[in-house]
Design a protein around this motif. Structure first.
Motif, PDB file in Angstrom:
ATOM      1  N   ARG A 180      25.910   1.407   1.403  1.00  0.00           N
ATOM      2  CA  ARG A 180      27.252   2.083   1.287  1.00  0.00           C
ATOM      3  C   ARG A 180      28.352   1.473   0.721  1.00  0.00           C
ATOM      4  NH1 ARG A 180      25.608   4.349   6.801  1.00  0.00           N
ATOM      5  NH2 ARG A 180      24.811   6.428   6.115  1.00  0.00           N
ATOM      6  N   LEU A 181      28.494   0.071   0.816  1.00  0.00           N
ATOM      7  CA  LEU A 181      29.344  -0.653  -0.022  1.00  0.00           C
ATOM      8  C   LEU A 181      29.263  -0.670  -1.323  1.00  0.00           C
ATOM      9  CD1 LEU A 181      31.926  -2.702   0.483  1.00  0.00           C
ATOM     10  CD2 LEU A 181      30.250  -4.376   0.771  1.00  0.00           C
ATOM     11  N   ASP A 182      28.109  -0.811  -1.659  1.00  0.00           N
ATOM     12  CA  ASP A 182      27.652  -0.941  -3.244  1.00  0.00           C
ATOM     13  C   ASP A 182      28.114   0.400  -3.772  1.00  0.00           C
ATOM     14  OD1 ASP A 182      26.736  -1.947  -5.641  1.00  0.00           O
ATOM     15  OD2 ASP A 182      24.542  -1.301  -5.032  1.00  0.00           O
ATOM     16  N   ALA A 183      27.704   1.451  -3.061  1.00  0.00           N
ATOM     17  CA  ALA A 183      27.886   2.802  -3.710  1.00  0.00           C
ATOM     18  C   ALA A 183      29.535   3.154  -3.917  1.00  0.00           C
ATOM     19  CB  ALA A 183      27.474   3.785  -2.714  1.00  0.00           C
ATOM     20  N   VAL A 184      30.373   2.805  -3.081  1.00  0.00           N
ATOM     21  CA  VAL A 184      31.887   2.880  -3.056  1.00  0.00           C
ATOM     22  C   VAL A 184      32.360   2.080  -3.950  1.00  0.00           C
ATOM     23  CG1 VAL A 184      34.054   2.776  -1.885  1.00  0.00           C
ATOM     24  CG2 VAL A 184      32.005   3.721  -0.650  1.00  0.00           C
TER      25      VAL A 184
ATOM     26  N   VAL B  32      30.960   0.674  -6.772  1.00  0.00           N
ATOM     27  CA  VAL B  32      30.528   0.853  -8.112  1.00  0.00           C
ATOM     28  C   VAL B  32      30.997   2.182  -8.532  1.00  0.00           C
ATOM     29  CG1 VAL B  32      28.569   1.423  -9.583  1.00  0.00           C
ATOM     30  CG2 VAL B  32      28.446  -0.637  -8.108  1.00  0.00           C
ATOM     31  N   GLY B  33      31.122   3.301  -7.635  1.00  0.00           N
ATOM     32  CA  GLY B  33      31.501   4.410  -7.838  1.00  0.00           C
ATOM     33  C   GLY B  33      33.188   4.459  -8.359  1.00  0.00           C
ATOM     34  N   VAL B  34      33.567   3.946  -7.496  1.00  0.00           N
ATOM     35  CA  VAL B  34      35.216   3.430  -7.648  1.00  0.00           C
ATOM     36  C   VAL B  34      35.535   2.716  -9.189  1.00  0.00           C
ATOM     37  CG1 VAL B  34      37.411   2.274  -6.899  1.00  0.00           C
ATOM     38  CG2 VAL B  34      36.185   3.685  -5.287  1.00  0.00           C
ATOM     39  N   THR B  35      34.629   2.032  -9.507  1.00  0.00           N
ATOM     40  CA  THR B  35      34.750   1.196 -10.715  1.00  0.00           C
ATOM     41  C   THR B  35      34.697   1.945 -11.826  1.00  0.00           C
ATOM     42  OG1 THR B  35      33.929  -0.638  -9.791  1.00  0.00           O
ATOM     43  CG2 THR B  35      33.703  -0.718 -11.953  1.00  0.00           C
TER      44      THR B  35
ATOM     45  N   LEU C 218      29.639   6.323 -11.503  1.00  0.00           N
ATOM     46  CA  LEU C 218      29.942   7.306 -10.681  1.00  0.00           C
ATOM     47  C   LEU C 218      28.668   7.904 -10.203  1.00  0.00           C
ATOM     48  CD1 LEU C 218      32.815   9.007 -12.893  1.00  0.00           C
ATOM     49  CD2 LEU C 218      33.019   7.767 -11.014  1.00  0.00           C
ATOM     50  N   ALA C 219      27.706   8.235 -10.955  1.00  0.00           N
ATOM     51  CA  ALA C 219      26.471   8.838 -10.508  1.00  0.00           C
ATOM     52  C   ALA C 219      25.791   8.004  -9.674  1.00  0.00           C
ATOM     53  CB  ALA C 219      25.407   9.406 -11.720  1.00  0.00           C
ATOM     54  N   TYR C 220      25.855   6.530  -9.977  1.00  0.00           N
ATOM     55  CA  TYR C 220      24.957   5.739  -8.890  1.00  0.00           C
ATOM     56  C   TYR C 220      25.924   5.716  -7.872  1.00  0.00           C
ATOM     57  CZ  TYR C 220      23.814   1.042  -7.505  1.00  0.00           C
ATOM     58  OH  TYR C 220      23.259   0.120  -6.602  1.00  0.00           O
ATOM     59  N   GLY C 221      27.009   5.801  -7.620  1.00  0.00           N
ATOM     60  CA  GLY C 221      27.884   5.735  -6.541  1.00  0.00           C
ATOM     61  C   GLY C 221      27.570   6.848  -5.623  1.00  0.00           C
ATOM     62  N   VAL C 222      27.157   8.201  -6.100  1.00  0.00           N
ATOM     63  CA  VAL C 222      26.968   9.139  -5.394  1.00  0.00           C
ATOM     64  C   VAL C 222      25.596   9.246  -4.792  1.00  0.00           C
ATOM     65  CG1 VAL C 222      26.409  11.824  -5.386  1.00  0.00           C
ATOM     66  CG2 VAL C 222      28.727  10.716  -6.416  1.00  0.00           C
ATOM     67  N   VAL C 223      24.652   8.952  -5.910  1.00  0.00           N
ATOM     68  CA  VAL C 223      23.212   8.899  -5.302  1.00  0.00           C
ATOM     69  C   VAL C 223      22.950   7.569  -4.216  1.00  0.00           C
ATOM     70  CG1 VAL C 223      20.878   8.185  -6.381  1.00  0.00           C
ATOM     71  CG2 VAL C 223      22.396   9.795  -7.581  1.00  0.00           C
ATOM     72  N   VAL C 224      23.628   6.395  -4.405  1.00  0.00           N
ATOM     73  CA  VAL C 224      23.115   5.331  -3.449  1.00  0.00           C
ATOM     74  C   VAL C 224      23.679   5.819  -2.266  1.00  0.00           C
ATOM     75  CG1 VAL C 224      23.426   2.958  -3.094  1.00  0.00           C
ATOM     76  CG2 VAL C 224      22.715   3.527  -5.186  1.00  0.00           C
ATOM     77  N   TYR C 225      24.818   6.256  -2.095  1.00  0.00           N
ATOM     78  CA  TYR C 225      25.676   6.548  -0.940  1.00  0.00           C
ATOM     79  C   TYR C 225      24.779   7.808  -0.132  1.00  0.00           C
ATOM     80  CZ  TYR C 225      29.231   6.937   2.413  1.00  0.00           C
ATOM     81  OH  TYR C 225      29.979   7.226   3.584  1.00  0.00           O
ATOM     82  N   LEU C 226      24.133   8.675  -1.125  1.00  0.00           N
ATOM     83  CA  LEU C 226      23.037   9.689  -0.338  1.00  0.00           C
ATOM     84  C   LEU C 226      21.844   9.023   0.031  1.00  0.00           C
ATOM     85  CD1 LEU C 226      23.736  12.786  -2.692  1.00  0.00           C
ATOM     86  CD2 LEU C 226      24.626  12.457  -0.441  1.00  0.00           C
ATOM     87  N   LEU C 227      21.485   8.056  -0.675  1.00  0.00           N
ATOM     88  CA  LEU C 227      20.283   7.468  -0.179  1.00  0.00           C
ATOM     89  C   LEU C 227      20.374   6.668   1.070  1.00  0.00           C
ATOM     90  CD1 LEU C 227      18.892   6.170  -3.525  1.00  0.00           C
ATOM     91  CD2 LEU C 227      17.922   7.694  -2.181  1.00  0.00           C
TER      92      LEU C 227
ATOM     93  N   VAL D  27      15.604   4.964   5.077  1.00  0.00           N
ATOM     94  CA  VAL D  27      16.212   4.240   3.949  1.00  0.00           C
ATOM     95  C   VAL D  27      15.486   3.274   3.089  1.00  0.00           C
ATOM     96  CG1 VAL D  27      16.925   2.108   5.537  1.00  0.00           C
ATOM     97  CG2 VAL D  27      18.340   3.160   3.871  1.00  0.00           C
ATOM     98  N   ARG D  28      14.621   2.853   3.866  1.00  0.00           N
ATOM     99  CA  ARG D  28      13.584   1.852   3.015  1.00  0.00           C
ATOM    100  C   ARG D  28      13.193   2.311   1.260  1.00  0.00           C
ATOM    101  NH1 ARG D  28      10.394  -2.325   4.762  1.00  0.00           N
ATOM    102  NH2 ARG D  28       8.961  -3.154   3.364  1.00  0.00           N
ATOM    103  N   PRO D  29      12.941   3.352   1.221  1.00  0.00           N
ATOM    104  CA  PRO D  29      12.668   3.456  -0.275  1.00  0.00           C
ATOM    105  C   PRO D  29      13.876   3.704  -1.157  1.00  0.00           C
ATOM    106  CG  PRO D  29      11.384   5.170   1.257  1.00  0.00           C
ATOM    107  CD  PRO D  29      12.314   4.621   1.876  1.00  0.00           C
ATOM    108  N   GLY D  30      14.793   4.147  -0.788  1.00  0.00           N
ATOM    109  CA  GLY D  30      16.115   3.974  -1.357  1.00  0.00           C
ATOM    110  C   GLY D  30      16.834   2.607  -1.395  1.00  0.00           C
ATOM    111  N   GLY D  31      16.418   1.835  -0.583  1.00  0.00           N
ATOM    112  CA  GLY D  31      17.130   0.553  -0.464  1.00  0.00           C
ATOM    113  C   GLY D  31      16.223  -0.279  -1.648  1.00  0.00           C
ATOM    114  N   ILE D  32      14.619  -0.035  -1.627  1.00  0.00           N
ATOM    115  CA  ILE D  32      13.927  -0.648  -2.666  1.00  0.00           C
ATOM    116  C   ILE D  32      14.345  -0.324  -3.929  1.00  0.00           C
ATOM    117  CG2 ILE D  32      11.763  -0.774  -3.691  1.00  0.00           C
ATOM    118  CD1 ILE D  32      10.721  -0.846  -0.858  1.00  0.00           C
ATOM    119  N   ALA D  33      14.627   1.054  -4.241  1.00  0.00           N
ATOM    120  CA  ALA D  33      15.289   1.273  -5.538  1.00  0.00           C
ATOM    121  C   ALA D  33      16.492   0.693  -5.806  1.00  0.00           C
ATOM    122  CB  ALA D  33      15.340   3.000  -5.624  1.00  0.00           C
ATOM    123  N   THR D  34      17.258   0.867  -4.911  1.00  0.00           N
ATOM    124  CA  THR D  34      18.759   0.066  -5.097  1.00  0.00           C
ATOM    125  C   THR D  34      18.575  -1.553  -5.313  1.00  0.00           C
ATOM    126  OG1 THR D  34      19.722   1.811  -3.659  1.00  0.00           O
ATOM    127  CG2 THR D  34      21.259   0.095  -4.027  1.00  0.00           C
TER     128      THR D  34
END
Length: 133
Positions: free
Chosen positions: A21-25, A27-30, A60-69, A75-82
Motif C-alpha cells: 500500500r505504501l508503494d502504491a500510494v 508511486v501513484g502520487v509520483t 498512476l496505473a501501478y498505484g491503483v493496481v498494487v493498492y487493489l492487490l 495477498v501472496r500472488p499480488g505480492g510476488i508480482a509487485t
C-alpha cells in the motif's frame, strides 16, 4: 481433565500489505507530476517527454493496481508480482541511467538512480513481508 486448544492464528501478512500500500500510494502520487509537468521534467532531466508521459501513466496505473492487490484475501500472488515489478524497475532504471540512450542531465541520472534505490528498498521490504507469510 484439561482441554488442549490450538493457539490462535496470527495474521502475518501485515508487513507485506503495508509495504504494498505504501508503494502504491508513493508511486501513484509520483505519477501526477510526470503527467502534469512532463515537458518541464524533460527539460530538467533530459528524459524524452514521451517517456515522462509514459512513466507517469504507468505510475498512476501501478498505484491503483498494487493498492487493489494489497487488499485481496490472498495477498501472496499480488505480492510476488509487485516484488518482481520492483526488481525489474530497479534494473531498468539503473540500465537507463548508464546506457547513454538519452542525453541525461545530472538531475536525470539522479532521478533514475533514486528511482532504482527506492524500488530496491521497497522491494526488499515487500520480500521480507512475503517471507513472513
Amino acid at each position: 481433565m484439561t482441554a488442549i486448544t490450538a493457539p490462535a492464528t496470527v495474521a502475518t501478512d501485515g508487513l507485506l500489505r503495508f509495504a504494498m500500500r505504501l508503494d502504491a500510494v508513493l508511486v501513484g502520487v509520483t505519477g501526477v507530476p510526470f503527467v502534469a509537468a512532463a515537458g518541464w521534467l524533460s527539460a530538467l532531466t533530459g528524459i524524452p517527454v514521451a517517456v515522462e508521459y509514459g512513466l507517469g501513466v504507468f505510475f498512476l496505473a501501478y498505484g491503483v493496481v498494487v493498492y487493489l492487490l494489497a487488499g485481496l484475501a490472498r495477498v501472496r500472488p499480488g505480492g510476488i508480482a509487485t516484488i518482481a515489478a520492483n526488481a525489474l524497475c530497479t534494473v531498468g532504471f539503473t540500465a537507463a541511467a548508464f546506457a547513454g540512450v538519452w542525453p541525461l542531465t545530472g538531475w536525470g541520472v539522479a532521478l533514475l538512480l533514486g528511482g532504482a534505490a527506492y524500488t530496491a528498498v521497497i522491494g526488499a521490504v515487500q520480500y521480507v513481508g512475503l517471507r513472513r507469510l
